[in-house]
Design an enzyme around this catalytic site. Structure first.
Site, short mmCIF file in Angstrom:
data_model
loop_
_atom_site.label_atom_id
_atom_site.label_comp_id
_atom_site.label_asym_id
_atom_site.label_seq_id
_atom_site.Cartn_x
_atom_site.Cartn_y
_atom_site.Cartn_z
NE ARG A 29 37.05 -21.41 82.88
CZ ARG A 29 37.93 -20.73 82.56
NH1 ARG A 29 39.10 -20.56 83.19
NH2 ARG A 29 38.11 -20.11 81.34
CG ASN A 80 43.81 -14.83 71.48
OD1 ASN A 80 43.35 -15.92 71.28
ND2 ASN A 80 43.88 -14.45 72.74
CG HIS A 109 46.18 -17.99 83.06
ND1 HIS A 109 45.54 -18.15 84.23
CD2 HIS A 109 45.42 -17.56 82.18
CE1 HIS A 109 44.07 -17.94 83.85
NE2 HIS A 109 44.00 -17.33 82.50
CD GLU A 160 47.95 -13.49 78.87
OE1 GLU A 160 47.07 -12.76 79.04
OE2 GLU A 160 47.90 -14.76 78.68
NE ARG A 219 46.43 -17.04 75.37
CZ ARG A 219 45.52 -16.54 76.11
NH1 ARG A 219 44.54 -15.99 75.94
NH2 ARG A 219 45.28 -17.14 77.30
#
Ligand code: ADP
Length: 388
Positions: free
Chosen positions: A224, A7, A163, A366, A74
Protein backbone atom coordinates in the site's frame (compact mmCIF):
# COMPACT_ATOMS: atom_id res chain seq x y z
CA UNK A 1 -11.49 -20.39 30.67
CA UNK A 2 -11.00 -21.83 27.17
CA UNK A 3 -11.46 -19.19 24.50
CA UNK A 4 -11.47 -19.83 20.78
CA UNK A 5 -10.20 -16.76 18.93
CA UNK A 6 -11.56 -16.46 15.38
CA UNK A 7 -10.36 -14.23 12.57
CA UNK A 8 -12.87 -14.86 9.82
CA UNK A 9 -12.00 -13.64 6.34
CA UNK A 10 -13.99 -14.00 3.13
CA UNK A 11 -12.07 -17.11 2.05
CA UNK A 12 -10.15 -18.11 5.18
CA UNK A 13 -10.79 -18.77 8.84
CA UNK A 14 -7.90 -18.43 11.30
CA UNK A 15 -8.31 -19.84 14.79
CA UNK A 16 -6.45 -20.13 18.05
CA UNK A 17 -7.63 -22.00 21.14
CA UNK A 18 -6.32 -20.47 24.37
CA UNK A 19 -6.42 -21.26 28.03
CA UNK A 20 -6.70 -17.69 29.27
CA UNK A 21 -5.79 -18.21 32.92
CA UNK A 22 -2.74 -20.27 32.02
CA UNK A 23 -1.80 -17.91 29.16
CA UNK A 24 -1.34 -20.94 26.91
CA UNK A 25 -2.07 -21.59 23.25
CA UNK A 26 -3.60 -25.08 23.02
CA UNK A 27 -4.13 -25.20 19.26
CA UNK A 28 -4.03 -22.91 16.26
CA UNK A 29 -4.41 -23.04 12.51
CA UNK A 30 -6.17 -21.81 9.44
CA UNK A 31 -8.77 -23.16 7.04
CA UNK A 32 -8.10 -21.76 3.60
CA UNK A 33 -9.77 -21.49 0.22
CA UNK A 34 -13.34 -21.34 1.53
CA UNK A 35 -15.65 -21.27 -1.47
CA UNK A 36 -12.83 -21.95 -3.96
CA UNK A 37 -13.32 -24.90 -6.34
CA UNK A 38 -10.51 -27.47 -6.26
CA UNK A 39 -9.44 -29.52 -9.28
CA UNK A 40 -12.50 -31.05 -10.96
CA UNK A 41 -14.68 -28.20 -9.76
CA UNK A 42 -15.40 -29.76 -6.35
CA UNK A 43 -15.79 -27.34 -3.47
CA UNK A 44 -13.64 -28.79 -0.74
CA UNK A 45 -14.73 -26.17 1.80
CA UNK A 46 -17.96 -24.73 0.40
CA UNK A 47 -18.71 -22.23 3.17
CA UNK A 48 -17.89 -21.00 6.68
CA UNK A 49 -20.04 -23.73 8.27
CA UNK A 50 -17.91 -26.36 6.57
CA UNK A 51 -14.74 -24.52 7.62
CA UNK A 52 -15.95 -24.56 11.21
CA UNK A 53 -16.54 -28.32 11.05
CA UNK A 54 -12.87 -28.69 10.08
CA UNK A 55 -11.83 -26.44 12.99
CA UNK A 56 -14.01 -28.48 15.34
CA UNK A 57 -12.32 -31.70 14.21
CA UNK A 58 -8.86 -30.12 14.52
CA UNK A 59 -9.59 -29.01 18.09
CA UNK A 60 -10.76 -32.41 19.25
CA UNK A 61 -7.43 -33.54 20.65
CA UNK A 62 -6.49 -30.21 22.25
CA UNK A 63 -9.86 -29.99 23.99
CA UNK A 64 -9.49 -33.49 25.45
CA UNK A 65 -13.17 -33.65 26.39
CA UNK A 66 -13.39 -30.07 27.68
CA UNK A 67 -15.74 -27.52 26.15
CA UNK A 68 -15.05 -24.14 24.60
CA UNK A 69 -16.25 -21.51 27.11
CA UNK A 70 -16.37 -18.54 24.74
CA UNK A 71 -15.49 -17.41 21.23
CA UNK A 72 -13.72 -14.09 20.60
CA UNK A 73 -13.93 -12.57 17.13
CA UNK A 74 -11.57 -10.12 15.56
CA UNK A 75 -14.01 -7.71 13.88
CA UNK A 76 -12.41 -5.14 11.62
CA UNK A 77 -14.83 -2.22 11.76
CA UNK A 78 -16.74 -1.06 14.82
CA UNK A 79 -17.61 2.34 13.36
CA UNK A 80 -18.36 5.09 15.86
CA UNK A 81 -20.51 2.84 18.01
CA UNK A 82 -18.11 0.26 19.39
CA UNK A 83 -15.30 1.33 21.71
CA UNK A 84 -15.27 -1.75 23.90
CA UNK A 85 -15.50 -5.46 23.27
CA UNK A 86 -19.15 -6.59 23.37
CA UNK A 87 -21.12 -9.74 23.99
CA UNK A 88 -22.70 -10.63 20.66
CA UNK A 89 -26.46 -11.02 20.22
CA UNK A 90 -28.65 -10.66 17.13
CA UNK A 91 -28.82 -6.89 17.47
CA UNK A 92 -25.01 -6.59 17.71
CA UNK A 93 -24.59 -8.84 14.68
CA UNK A 94 -26.95 -6.62 12.69
CA UNK A 95 -25.05 -3.53 13.83
CA UNK A 96 -21.79 -5.06 12.58
CA UNK A 97 -23.56 -5.80 9.30
CA UNK A 98 -24.76 -2.20 9.04
CA UNK A 99 -21.08 -1.18 9.03
CA UNK A 100 -20.47 -3.28 5.87
CA UNK A 101 -20.23 -0.20 3.61
CA UNK A 102 -17.24 1.01 5.67
CA UNK A 103 -15.40 -2.34 5.46
CA UNK A 104 -16.92 -4.14 2.47
CA UNK A 105 -14.30 -6.89 2.38
CA UNK A 106 -14.00 -7.56 6.10
CA UNK A 107 -17.19 -7.05 8.09
CA UNK A 108 -19.38 -9.37 5.96
CA UNK A 109 -16.78 -12.12 6.46
CA UNK A 110 -16.69 -11.48 10.21
CA UNK A 111 -20.49 -11.83 10.32
CA UNK A 112 -20.33 -15.14 8.41
CA UNK A 113 -18.02 -16.46 11.14
CA UNK A 114 -20.29 -15.21 13.93
CA UNK A 115 -23.41 -16.78 12.37
CA UNK A 116 -21.66 -20.08 11.65
CA UNK A 117 -20.66 -20.38 15.30
CA UNK A 118 -24.12 -19.37 16.55
CA UNK A 119 -25.58 -22.19 14.44
CA UNK A 120 -23.05 -24.78 15.48
CA UNK A 121 -22.64 -23.93 19.17
CA UNK A 122 -25.73 -21.89 20.13
CA UNK A 123 -24.89 -22.00 23.85
CA UNK A 124 -21.34 -20.66 23.58
CA UNK A 125 -21.12 -16.91 24.27
CA UNK A 126 -19.44 -14.87 21.52
CA UNK A 127 -17.60 -11.59 21.92
CA UNK A 128 -16.62 -9.07 19.22
CA UNK A 129 -13.30 -7.23 19.61
CA UNK A 130 -13.00 -4.39 17.10
CA UNK A 131 -9.86 -3.33 15.25
CA UNK A 132 -11.04 0.28 15.29
CA UNK A 133 -12.12 0.38 18.95
CA UNK A 134 -8.94 1.64 20.61
CA UNK A 135 -9.01 4.69 18.34
CA UNK A 136 -12.47 5.81 19.39
CA UNK A 137 -10.82 8.22 21.85
CA UNK A 138 -9.20 10.20 19.01
CA UNK A 139 -10.36 13.85 19.32
CA UNK A 140 -12.21 15.53 16.48
CA UNK A 141 -9.24 17.68 15.48
CA UNK A 142 -7.46 14.45 14.55
CA UNK A 143 -10.34 12.41 13.10
CA UNK A 144 -11.97 15.10 10.98
CA UNK A 145 -10.88 15.60 7.38
CA UNK A 146 -11.02 19.18 6.10
CA UNK A 147 -13.81 18.50 3.61
CA UNK A 148 -17.52 19.48 3.49
CA UNK A 149 -19.60 18.14 6.35
CA UNK A 150 -21.91 15.94 4.26
CA UNK A 151 -19.04 13.52 3.58
CA UNK A 152 -19.11 12.76 7.30
CA UNK A 153 -22.83 13.09 8.05
CA UNK A 154 -24.03 11.15 5.00
CA UNK A 155 -21.21 8.68 4.44
CA UNK A 156 -19.31 8.42 7.73
CA UNK A 157 -16.12 9.66 6.08
CA UNK A 158 -13.68 10.37 8.94
CA UNK A 159 -10.55 8.84 10.41
CA UNK A 160 -11.27 5.51 12.16
CA UNK A 161 -7.84 3.91 12.44
CA UNK A 162 -7.05 0.17 12.56
CA UNK A 163 -4.66 -2.29 14.30
CA UNK A 164 -6.24 -0.99 17.53
CA UNK A 165 -6.03 -4.24 19.47
CA UNK A 166 -2.32 -4.44 18.74
CA UNK A 167 -1.59 -0.78 19.54
CA UNK A 168 -3.46 -1.01 22.84
CA UNK A 169 -1.80 -4.26 23.89
CA UNK A 170 1.67 -3.03 22.95
CA UNK A 171 1.20 0.34 24.68
CA UNK A 172 0.23 -1.51 27.87
CA UNK A 173 3.24 -3.81 27.70
CA UNK A 174 5.56 -0.88 26.97
CA UNK A 175 4.27 1.01 30.01
CA UNK A 176 4.81 -2.09 32.16
CA UNK A 177 8.37 -2.46 30.85
CA UNK A 178 9.11 1.15 31.82
CA UNK A 179 7.35 0.84 35.18
CA UNK A 180 4.80 3.50 34.18
CA UNK A 181 1.07 3.24 35.02
CA UNK A 182 -0.53 2.32 31.63
CA UNK A 183 -3.10 5.11 32.17
CA UNK A 184 -0.23 7.63 32.36
CA UNK A 185 1.71 6.36 29.36
CA UNK A 186 2.56 8.83 26.58
CA UNK A 187 4.31 7.35 23.58
CA UNK A 188 4.39 6.48 19.89
CA UNK A 189 3.57 2.90 18.89
CA UNK A 190 4.67 1.62 15.48
CA UNK A 191 2.90 -1.51 14.20
CA UNK A 192 4.96 -2.50 11.16
CA UNK A 193 3.70 -5.65 9.43
CA UNK A 194 2.42 -6.05 5.89
CA UNK A 195 0.00 -3.33 6.86
CA UNK A 196 1.62 -0.65 8.98
CA UNK A 197 0.38 2.13 11.22
CA UNK A 198 1.66 4.54 13.86
CA UNK A 199 -0.39 5.58 16.88
CA UNK A 200 0.04 8.58 19.19
CA UNK A 201 -0.77 7.40 22.73
CA UNK A 202 -1.47 9.94 25.48
CA UNK A 203 -2.50 8.89 28.96
CA UNK A 204 -2.76 5.33 27.66
CA UNK A 205 -5.35 6.32 25.02
CA UNK A 206 -5.07 6.63 21.26
CA UNK A 207 -5.22 10.33 20.32
CA UNK A 208 -4.13 9.99 16.69
CA UNK A 209 -3.27 7.23 14.25
CA UNK A 210 -1.89 7.10 10.73
CA UNK A 211 -4.53 4.87 9.10
CA UNK A 212 -7.68 6.78 8.31
CA UNK A 213 -11.07 6.12 6.72
CA UNK A 214 -9.49 2.91 5.42
CA UNK A 215 -6.17 1.16 6.11
CA UNK A 216 -4.63 2.86 3.06
CA UNK A 217 -3.59 6.17 4.65
CA UNK A 218 -0.28 6.88 6.36
CA UNK A 219 2.92 4.87 6.27
CA UNK A 220 4.56 3.14 3.32
CA UNK A 221 3.39 -0.49 3.63
CA UNK A 222 4.11 -3.82 1.95
CA UNK A 223 1.87 -3.18 -1.05
CA UNK A 224 0.00 0.00 0.00
CA UNK A 225 1.14 3.49 -0.88
CA UNK A 226 0.14 5.20 2.35
CA UNK A 227 -0.16 9.00 1.99
CA UNK A 228 -0.37 10.37 -1.54
CA UNK A 229 -1.67 13.64 -2.94
CA UNK A 230 -5.42 12.89 -3.42
CA UNK A 231 -5.25 14.68 -6.77
CA UNK A 232 -3.26 11.73 -8.10
CA UNK A 233 -6.46 9.66 -7.86
CA UNK A 234 -8.40 12.31 -9.75
CA UNK A 235 -5.65 12.44 -12.36
CA UNK A 236 -5.78 8.65 -12.79
CA UNK A 237 -9.57 8.77 -13.03
CA UNK A 238 -9.29 11.28 -15.82
CA UNK A 239 -6.85 8.98 -17.59
CA UNK A 240 -9.72 6.48 -17.66
CA UNK A 241 -8.80 4.17 -14.79
CA UNK A 242 -11.84 2.79 -12.96
CA UNK A 243 -12.31 3.07 -9.16
CA UNK A 244 -11.49 -0.65 -8.81
CA UNK A 245 -8.30 -0.26 -10.84
CA UNK A 246 -7.17 2.70 -8.73
CA UNK A 247 -8.04 0.78 -5.56
CA UNK A 248 -5.96 -2.16 -6.74
CA UNK A 249 -3.06 0.07 -7.79
CA UNK A 250 -2.76 1.82 -4.42
CA UNK A 251 -3.61 -1.14 -2.17
CA UNK A 252 -1.90 -4.05 -3.93
CA UNK A 253 0.68 -2.71 -6.38
CA UNK A 254 2.29 0.12 -4.42
CA UNK A 255 4.34 0.55 -1.25
CA UNK A 256 7.60 -1.38 -0.79
CA UNK A 257 6.62 -3.69 -3.66
CA UNK A 258 6.44 -0.80 -6.13
CA UNK A 259 9.49 1.01 -4.80
CA UNK A 260 11.83 -1.90 -4.20
CA UNK A 261 10.45 -4.86 -6.16
CA UNK A 262 9.44 -6.85 -3.07
CA UNK A 263 7.00 -6.43 -0.19
CA UNK A 264 9.18 -8.61 2.05
CA UNK A 265 11.47 -6.63 4.34
CA UNK A 266 14.03 -9.47 4.52
CA UNK A 267 14.41 -9.52 0.73
CA UNK A 268 14.71 -5.73 0.60
CA UNK A 269 17.40 -5.59 3.29
CA UNK A 270 19.41 -8.36 1.60
CA UNK A 271 19.12 -6.65 -1.80
CA UNK A 272 20.06 -3.26 -0.34
CA UNK A 273 23.12 -4.78 1.32
CA UNK A 274 24.16 -6.16 -2.08
CA UNK A 275 23.91 -2.60 -3.43
CA UNK A 276 20.53 -2.80 -5.19
CA UNK A 277 19.50 0.84 -5.75
CA UNK A 278 15.75 0.15 -5.90
CA UNK A 279 15.79 -1.71 -2.59
CA UNK A 280 17.76 1.13 -0.98
CA UNK A 281 15.27 3.64 -2.31
CA UNK A 282 12.38 1.63 -0.83
CA UNK A 283 14.02 1.55 2.61
CA UNK A 284 14.84 5.23 2.35
CA UNK A 285 11.30 6.34 1.44
CA UNK A 286 9.68 4.09 4.06
CA UNK A 287 12.01 4.99 6.95
CA UNK A 288 11.83 8.70 6.13
CA UNK A 289 8.00 8.63 6.10
CA UNK A 290 7.93 6.74 9.38
CA UNK A 291 10.39 9.10 11.09
CA UNK A 292 8.22 12.07 10.03
CA UNK A 293 5.21 10.45 11.71
CA UNK A 294 7.22 9.80 14.88
CA UNK A 295 8.21 13.47 14.98
CA UNK A 296 4.60 14.55 14.45
CA UNK A 297 3.25 12.21 17.12
CA UNK A 298 5.99 13.18 19.59
CA UNK A 299 4.49 16.67 19.30
CA UNK A 300 0.89 15.34 19.40
CA UNK A 301 1.38 13.52 22.73
CA UNK A 302 3.29 16.42 24.29
CA UNK A 303 6.57 14.52 24.47
CA UNK A 304 6.78 10.75 24.06
CA UNK A 305 8.14 8.69 26.97
CA UNK A 306 8.90 5.85 24.53
CA UNK A 307 8.96 4.91 20.85
CA UNK A 308 7.74 1.33 20.51
CA UNK A 309 8.29 -1.02 17.56
CA UNK A 310 6.08 -4.08 16.97
CA UNK A 311 4.81 -6.64 14.38
CA UNK A 312 6.84 -8.52 11.74
CA UNK A 313 9.15 -5.70 10.67
CA UNK A 314 9.15 -3.77 13.96
CA UNK A 315 10.03 -6.86 15.99
CA UNK A 316 12.52 -8.42 13.62
CA UNK A 317 14.21 -5.91 11.36
CA UNK A 318 17.09 -4.33 13.27
CA UNK A 319 18.19 -2.71 10.00
CA UNK A 320 14.88 -0.92 9.48
CA UNK A 321 14.72 0.15 13.15
CA UNK A 322 18.24 1.51 12.74
CA UNK A 323 17.29 3.52 9.63
CA UNK A 324 14.33 5.11 11.42
CA UNK A 325 16.30 5.82 14.60
CA UNK A 326 19.09 7.51 12.61
CA UNK A 327 16.56 10.07 11.43
CA UNK A 328 15.36 10.68 14.98
CA UNK A 329 18.70 12.09 16.12
CA UNK A 330 17.10 15.54 16.37
CA UNK A 331 14.88 14.16 19.16
CA UNK A 332 17.95 12.85 20.98
CA UNK A 333 17.22 9.23 20.08
CA UNK A 334 20.29 6.95 20.20
CA UNK A 335 20.14 3.17 19.71
CA UNK A 336 22.38 0.67 21.45
CA UNK A 337 23.81 -1.17 18.44
CA UNK A 338 24.26 -4.49 20.25
CA UNK A 339 20.82 -4.39 21.90
CA UNK A 340 19.22 -3.49 18.58
CA UNK A 341 20.97 -6.35 16.78
CA UNK A 342 20.18 -8.99 19.44
CA UNK A 343 17.28 -11.32 18.61
CA UNK A 344 14.69 -11.95 21.29
CA UNK A 345 10.98 -12.62 21.64
CA UNK A 346 10.76 -10.64 24.89
CA UNK A 347 9.78 -6.98 25.31
CA UNK A 348 13.04 -5.03 25.55
CA UNK A 349 14.79 -1.67 25.19
CA UNK A 350 17.06 -1.25 22.16
CA UNK A 351 18.13 2.35 22.88
CA UNK A 352 21.33 3.51 24.57
CA UNK A 353 21.24 4.71 28.19
CA UNK A 354 21.78 8.30 27.01
CA UNK A 355 18.86 8.23 24.52
CA UNK A 356 16.48 11.11 25.30
CA UNK A 357 13.55 8.81 24.48
CA UNK A 358 13.73 5.06 25.14
CA UNK A 359 13.20 2.93 22.03
CA UNK A 360 11.46 -0.38 22.81
CA UNK A 361 10.64 -3.55 20.92
CA UNK A 362 7.45 -5.18 22.21
CA UNK A 363 6.13 -8.29 20.43
CA UNK A 364 2.43 -7.96 19.70
CA UNK A 365 -0.08 -10.73 20.38
CA UNK A 366 -3.52 -9.82 19.07
CA UNK A 367 -4.95 -13.29 19.74
CA UNK A 368 -3.94 -13.08 23.38
CA UNK A 369 -5.48 -9.61 23.71
CA UNK A 370 -8.71 -10.82 22.06
CA UNK A 371 -8.87 -13.93 24.28
CA UNK A 372 -8.34 -11.88 27.45
CA UNK A 373 -10.93 -9.28 26.43
CA UNK A 374 -13.39 -12.07 25.59
CA UNK A 375 -12.88 -13.74 28.97
CA UNK A 376 -13.37 -10.42 30.76
CA UNK A 377 -16.62 -9.62 28.90
CA UNK A 378 -18.07 -13.10 29.45
CA UNK A 379 -17.07 -13.12 33.11
CA UNK A 380 -18.72 -9.73 33.67
CA UNK A 381 -21.85 -10.88 31.82
CA UNK A 382 -22.38 -13.85 34.12
CA UNK A 383 -22.16 -11.67 37.22
CA UNK A 384 -18.51 -12.04 38.00
CA UNK A 385 -18.53 -15.83 37.97
CA UNK A 386 -16.42 -17.81 35.58
CA UNK A 387 -18.72 -20.14 33.67
CA UNK A 388 -17.84 -23.79 34.15
P1 ADP B 1 0.90 -9.18 8.80
O1 ADP B 1 0.51 -7.74 8.69
O2 ADP B 1 0.58 -9.97 7.59
O3 ADP B 1 0.50 -9.83 10.11
P2 ADP B 1 3.60 -9.44 9.84
O4 ADP B 1 3.40 -8.72 11.12
O5 ADP B 1 3.81 -10.91 9.87
O6 ADP B 1 2.48 -9.10 8.78
O7 ADP B 1 4.86 -8.74 9.12
C1 ADP B 1 5.27 -9.11 7.83
C2 ADP B 1 6.57 -8.36 7.52
O8 ADP B 1 7.55 -8.67 8.52
C3 ADP B 1 7.18 -8.70 6.18
O9 ADP B 1 7.63 -7.51 5.54
C4 ADP B 1 8.40 -9.54 6.55
O10 ADP B 1 9.42 -9.38 5.62
C5 ADP B 1 8.78 -8.92 7.87
N1 ADP B 1 9.61 -9.84 8.66
C6 ADP B 1 9.25 -11.01 9.22
N2 ADP B 1 10.32 -11.61 9.80
C7 ADP B 1 11.38 -10.80 9.59
C8 ADP B 1 12.78 -10.84 9.91
N3 ADP B 1 13.30 -11.85 10.59
N4 ADP B 1 13.56 -9.81 9.52
C9 ADP B 1 13.04 -8.78 8.83
N5 ADP B 1 11.75 -8.67 8.49
C10 ADP B 1 10.93 -9.66 8.85
Amino acid sequence: MLVLVINSGSSSLKYQLRDVAAGEVLAEGMVDRIGFPEEGGELEVPDHEAALDLVDAALHEALAGRRIDAVGHRVVHGGERFGDPVLIDNEITRSIERLNPLAPLHNPANVLGIRAIADKWPDVPQVAVFDTAYHRTIPERAWRYAVPDWLYTRHGIRRYGFHGTSHQYVAGRAAALLGIDPAAFDGVVLHLGNGASATAVQGGRSIDTSMGFTPLEGLVMGTRSGDVDPSILVFLGRLGMTPDEIDDLLNRESGLKALGGSNDMRTLVESAERGDAKARRALDVASYRLAKYVGAYHVAVGGARAIVFTAGIGENSSVFRGLVAERLGALGVVLDAAANAARSSEPRAVSAAESAIPVLVVPTDEERAIAEATAAVVTAAVGGQMPR
